[in-house]
Design an enzyme around this catalytic site. Structure first.
Site, PDB file in Angstrom:
ATOM      1  N   ARG A 221      41.376  32.259  31.094  1.00  0.00           N
ATOM      2  CA  ARG A 221      40.792  32.628  32.378  1.00  0.00           C
ATOM      3  C   ARG A 221      41.370  33.969  32.821  1.00  0.00           C
ATOM      4  O   ARG A 221      42.548  34.254  32.597  1.00  0.00           O
ATOM      5  CB  ARG A 221      41.102  31.561  33.444  1.00  0.00           C
ATOM      6  CG  ARG A 221      40.321  30.269  33.294  1.00  0.00           C
ATOM      7  CD  ARG A 221      38.830  30.445  33.591  1.00  0.00           C
ATOM      8  NE  ARG A 221      38.083  29.202  33.501  1.00  0.00           N
ATOM      9  CZ  ARG A 221      37.376  28.800  32.442  1.00  0.00           C
ATOM     10  NH1 ARG A 221      37.330  29.554  31.359  1.00  0.00           N
ATOM     11  NH2 ARG A 221      36.706  27.665  32.476  1.00  0.00           N
ATOM     12  N   HIS A 269      32.957  36.930  28.123  1.00  0.00           N
ATOM     13  CA  HIS A 269      33.211  35.480  28.229  1.00  0.00           C
ATOM     14  C   HIS A 269      32.330  34.715  27.227  1.00  0.00           C
ATOM     15  O   HIS A 269      31.493  33.896  27.612  1.00  0.00           O
ATOM     16  CB  HIS A 269      32.944  34.985  29.656  1.00  0.00           C
ATOM     17  CG  HIS A 269      33.616  33.662  29.940  1.00  0.00           C
ATOM     18  ND1 HIS A 269      34.189  33.345  31.144  1.00  0.00           N
ATOM     19  CD2 HIS A 269      33.805  32.568  29.160  1.00  0.00           C
ATOM     20  CE1 HIS A 269      34.698  32.121  31.093  1.00  0.00           C
ATOM     21  NE2 HIS A 269      34.471  31.637  29.893  1.00  0.00           N
TER      22      HIS A 269
HETATM   23  P1  NAP Z   1      43.394  21.299  26.957  1.00  0.00           P
HETATM   24  O1  NAP Z   1      42.982  20.482  25.795  1.00  0.00           O
HETATM   25  O2  NAP Z   1      43.478  20.646  28.291  1.00  0.00           O
HETATM   26  O3  NAP Z   1      44.801  21.975  26.582  1.00  0.00           O
HETATM   27  C1  NAP Z   1      45.595  22.600  27.531  1.00  0.00           C
HETATM   28  C2  NAP Z   1      46.941  22.969  26.884  1.00  0.00           C
HETATM   29  O4  NAP Z   1      47.679  23.768  27.805  1.00  0.00           O
HETATM   30  C3  NAP Z   1      47.791  21.739  26.571  1.00  0.00           C
HETATM   31  O5  NAP Z   1      48.503  21.933  25.370  1.00  0.00           O
HETATM   32  C4  NAP Z   1      48.765  21.706  27.752  1.00  0.00           C
HETATM   33  O6  NAP Z   1      50.025  21.107  27.471  1.00  0.00           O
HETATM   34  C5  NAP Z   1      48.966  23.189  27.993  1.00  0.00           C
HETATM   35  N1  NAP Z   1      49.455  23.436  29.354  1.00  0.00           N
HETATM   36  C6  NAP Z   1      48.862  23.129  30.536  1.00  0.00           C
HETATM   37  N2  NAP Z   1      49.635  23.495  31.563  1.00  0.00           N
HETATM   38  C7  NAP Z   1      50.745  24.040  31.024  1.00  0.00           C
HETATM   39  C8  NAP Z   1      51.929  24.588  31.569  1.00  0.00           C
HETATM   40  N3  NAP Z   1      52.143  24.660  32.895  1.00  0.00           N
HETATM   41  N4  NAP Z   1      52.878  25.045  30.707  1.00  0.00           N
HETATM   42  C9  NAP Z   1      52.692  24.971  29.373  1.00  0.00           C
HETATM   43  N5  NAP Z   1      51.596  24.462  28.791  1.00  0.00           N
HETATM   44  C10 NAP Z   1      50.633  24.002  29.607  1.00  0.00           C
HETATM   45  O7  NAP Z   1      42.407  22.541  27.147  1.00  0.00           O
HETATM   46  P2  NAP Z   1      41.435  23.218  26.059  1.00  0.00           P
HETATM   47  O8  NAP Z   1      40.212  22.410  25.856  1.00  0.00           O
HETATM   48  O9  NAP Z   1      42.245  23.576  24.876  1.00  0.00           O
HETATM   49  O10 NAP Z   1      40.998  24.539  26.862  1.00  0.00           O
HETATM   50  C11 NAP Z   1      41.947  25.471  27.337  1.00  0.00           C
HETATM   51  C12 NAP Z   1      41.297  26.461  28.277  1.00  0.00           C
HETATM   52  O11 NAP Z   1      40.474  27.372  27.555  1.00  0.00           O
HETATM   53  C13 NAP Z   1      40.324  25.871  29.300  1.00  0.00           C
HETATM   54  O12 NAP Z   1      41.012  25.328  30.408  1.00  0.00           O
HETATM   55  C14 NAP Z   1      39.461  27.060  29.679  1.00  0.00           C
HETATM   56  O13 NAP Z   1      40.018  27.730  30.777  1.00  0.00           O
HETATM   57  C15 NAP Z   1      39.561  27.983  28.457  1.00  0.00           C
HETATM   58  N6  NAP Z   1      38.250  28.119  27.774  1.00  0.00           N
HETATM   59  C16 NAP Z   1      37.722  29.371  27.639  1.00  0.00           C
HETATM   60  C17 NAP Z   1      36.514  29.524  26.968  1.00  0.00           C
HETATM   61  C18 NAP Z   1      35.908  30.890  26.765  1.00  0.00           C
HETATM   62  O14 NAP Z   1      34.773  30.992  26.308  1.00  0.00           O
HETATM   63  N7  NAP Z   1      36.625  31.946  27.039  1.00  0.00           N
HETATM   64  C19 NAP Z   1      35.852  28.408  26.437  1.00  0.00           C
HETATM   65  C20 NAP Z   1      36.422  27.166  26.598  1.00  0.00           C
HETATM   66  C21 NAP Z   1      37.637  27.021  27.270  1.00  0.00           C
HETATM   67  P3  NAP Z   1      50.122  19.528  27.085  1.00  0.00           P
HETATM   68  O15 NAP Z   1      49.597  19.467  25.654  1.00  0.00           O
HETATM   69  O16 NAP Z   1      51.562  19.236  27.168  1.00  0.00           O
HETATM   70  O17 NAP Z   1      49.244  18.805  28.065  1.00  0.00           O
HETATM   71  C1  GLV Z   2      34.386  28.142  29.318  1.00  0.00           C
HETATM   72  O1  GLV Z   2      35.020  29.051  29.741  1.00  0.00           O
HETATM   73  C2  GLV Z   2      34.784  26.776  29.419  1.00  0.00           C
HETATM   74  O2  GLV Z   2      35.722  26.487  30.184  1.00  0.00           O
HETATM   75  O3  GLV Z   2      34.169  25.934  28.735  1.00  0.00           O
END
Ligand code: NAP
Ligand code: GLV
Length: 306
Positions: A221, A269
């Site tokens: 983000r 994005h």
């Molecule tokens: P997820 O499965 O919820 O994973 C989040 C990770 O971040 C987990 O490993 C979590 O730790 C860690 N985390 C959260 N808070 C933390 C903190 N304070 N300190 C250290 N580590 C922390 O999320 P995801 O599905 O991988 O997605 C991640 C993010 O990618 C989304 O929230 C979104 O903003 C972004 N995204 C972007 C796009 C794009 O097109 N640019 C697309 C999709 C998603 P734990 O394992 O210990 O819980």
């Molecule tokens: C895209 O940014 C998503 O959070 O899926």
């Protein structure tokens, strides 16, 4: 079962058709103000009025992985908030990040510039050991990215809230290990959710801890990154470059310096797009599981913020 659809900036018809196919016994419709409350909702950036009207909602399904925008709203009290759990995103994210890391490591950006001037020039091979990559966030997307980078033999470090074991990846966890993690890395990939703990986490102090010649890839983000701090560290030479897919304001305003900075690559994005068919199959399966009283993956903890 009544399903309502309320997604800003999304063409409703293909989603409605897909949801009706996947849930033939449900009544699926696009939300209109004042419509009767539904059992389940499929949303992206819905208005507060929509949520206030959903007095009996069981499942609130976000058609993205990140729920930071949704959690800013007042949510229906008993609804389970469910985010997309991969649904075809992790392979896209692995492609995007590996492309960005390899483009920088192999200096393909420099070769592209040379080709524009019909210039045949070699660059000295760089050592992979000098390019340790750190992945912030080892969830659904970060773990896939870390594993993909290992396939190219980069040294890989990961940082998460709770300790994680991923083969070949050096794990760091918690606020106390953040500085050590950053000091181990030259390339930094951000895949954290946006929460009060992670807002502005890529700032002058933290980015200064990266090894000299650092490179930043932000695919999570825009509000994770302090824009002026990145530019200052690029301009004073501590950082070599950045690839940015997400921004504080989207679309990125035409006058924003990121567009024209010579060492910043901007994409709109697009690193991991929501894939409609995969997402509908996942969401419909989870709605039916919730109706049967079964547990589902991808539940959001609104207190934790992700
Ligand atoms: P997820 O499965 O919820 O994973 C989040 C990770 O971040 C987990 O490993 C979590 O730790 C860690 N985390 C959260 N808070 C933390 C903190 N304070 N300190 C250290 N580590 C922390 O999320 P995801 O599905 O991988 O997605 C991640 C993010 O990618 C989304 O929230 C979104 O903003 C972004 N995204 C972007 C796009 C794009 O097109 N640019 C697309 C999709 C998603 P734990 O394992 O210990 O819980
Ligand atoms: C895209 O940014 C998503 O959070 O899926």
């Amino acid at each position: 079962m009544n399903v309502t659809f309320c997604c800003t900036d999304t063409k409703a018809e293909p989603w409605l058709a897909g949801l009706r196919m996947a849930l033939p016994h449900a009544h699926v419709s696009e939300w209109q103000p004042g419509a009767p409350p539904a059992d389940h909702a499929v949303v992206w950036a819905p208005p507060q009025q929509f949520l206030d009207e959903q007095t009996r909602l069981k499942g609130l399904f976000n058609i993205g992985a990140g729920v930071d925008a949704l959690l800013k709203l007042r949510l229906p009290p008993h609804a389970k908030v469910v985010r997309l759990d991969d649904a075809g995103m992790s392979v896209q994210m692995a492609e995007y990040v590996c492309h960005a890391v390899i483009r920088h490591f192999r200096e393909f950006d420099g070769y592209e510039a040379d080709v524009a001037h019909s210039k045949w020039s070699y660059r000295k091979p760089r050592m992979r050991a000098d390019f340790p990559v750190g992945v912030m966030g080892l969830g659904v997307l970060g773990e896939r990215v870390a594993r993909a980078l290992r396939q190219f033999d980069f040294p890989v470090h990961g940082w998460s809230r709770s300790p994680k074991t991923i083969e070949g990846v050096v794990g760091h966890s918690g606020a106390a290990q953040l500085d050590g993690f950053l000091a181990s890395c030259r390339v930094l990939v951000n895949l954290l959710p946006l929460t009060p703990d992670t807002r502005d986490i890529l700032n002058h102090r933290t980015l200064s801890l990266l090894r000299p010649g650092g490179y930043v890839i932000n695919v999570a983000r825009g509000a994770h990154l302090v824009d002026d701090d990145l530019i200052a560290l690029l301009d004073n030479g501590h950082l070599a470059g950045a690839t940015l897919d997400v921004f504080r304001t989207e679309p990125l305003p035409a006058a924003h310096p990121f567009w024209t900075h010579p060492r910043i690559t901007v994409t709109p994005h697009t690193s991991a797009r929501t894939l409609r068919e995969e997402s509908i199959a996942q969401i419909a399966g989870k709605m039916l599981a919730l109706e049967r009283g079964e547990p589902i993956a991808g539940l959001v903890d609104p207190v934790r913020g992700y």
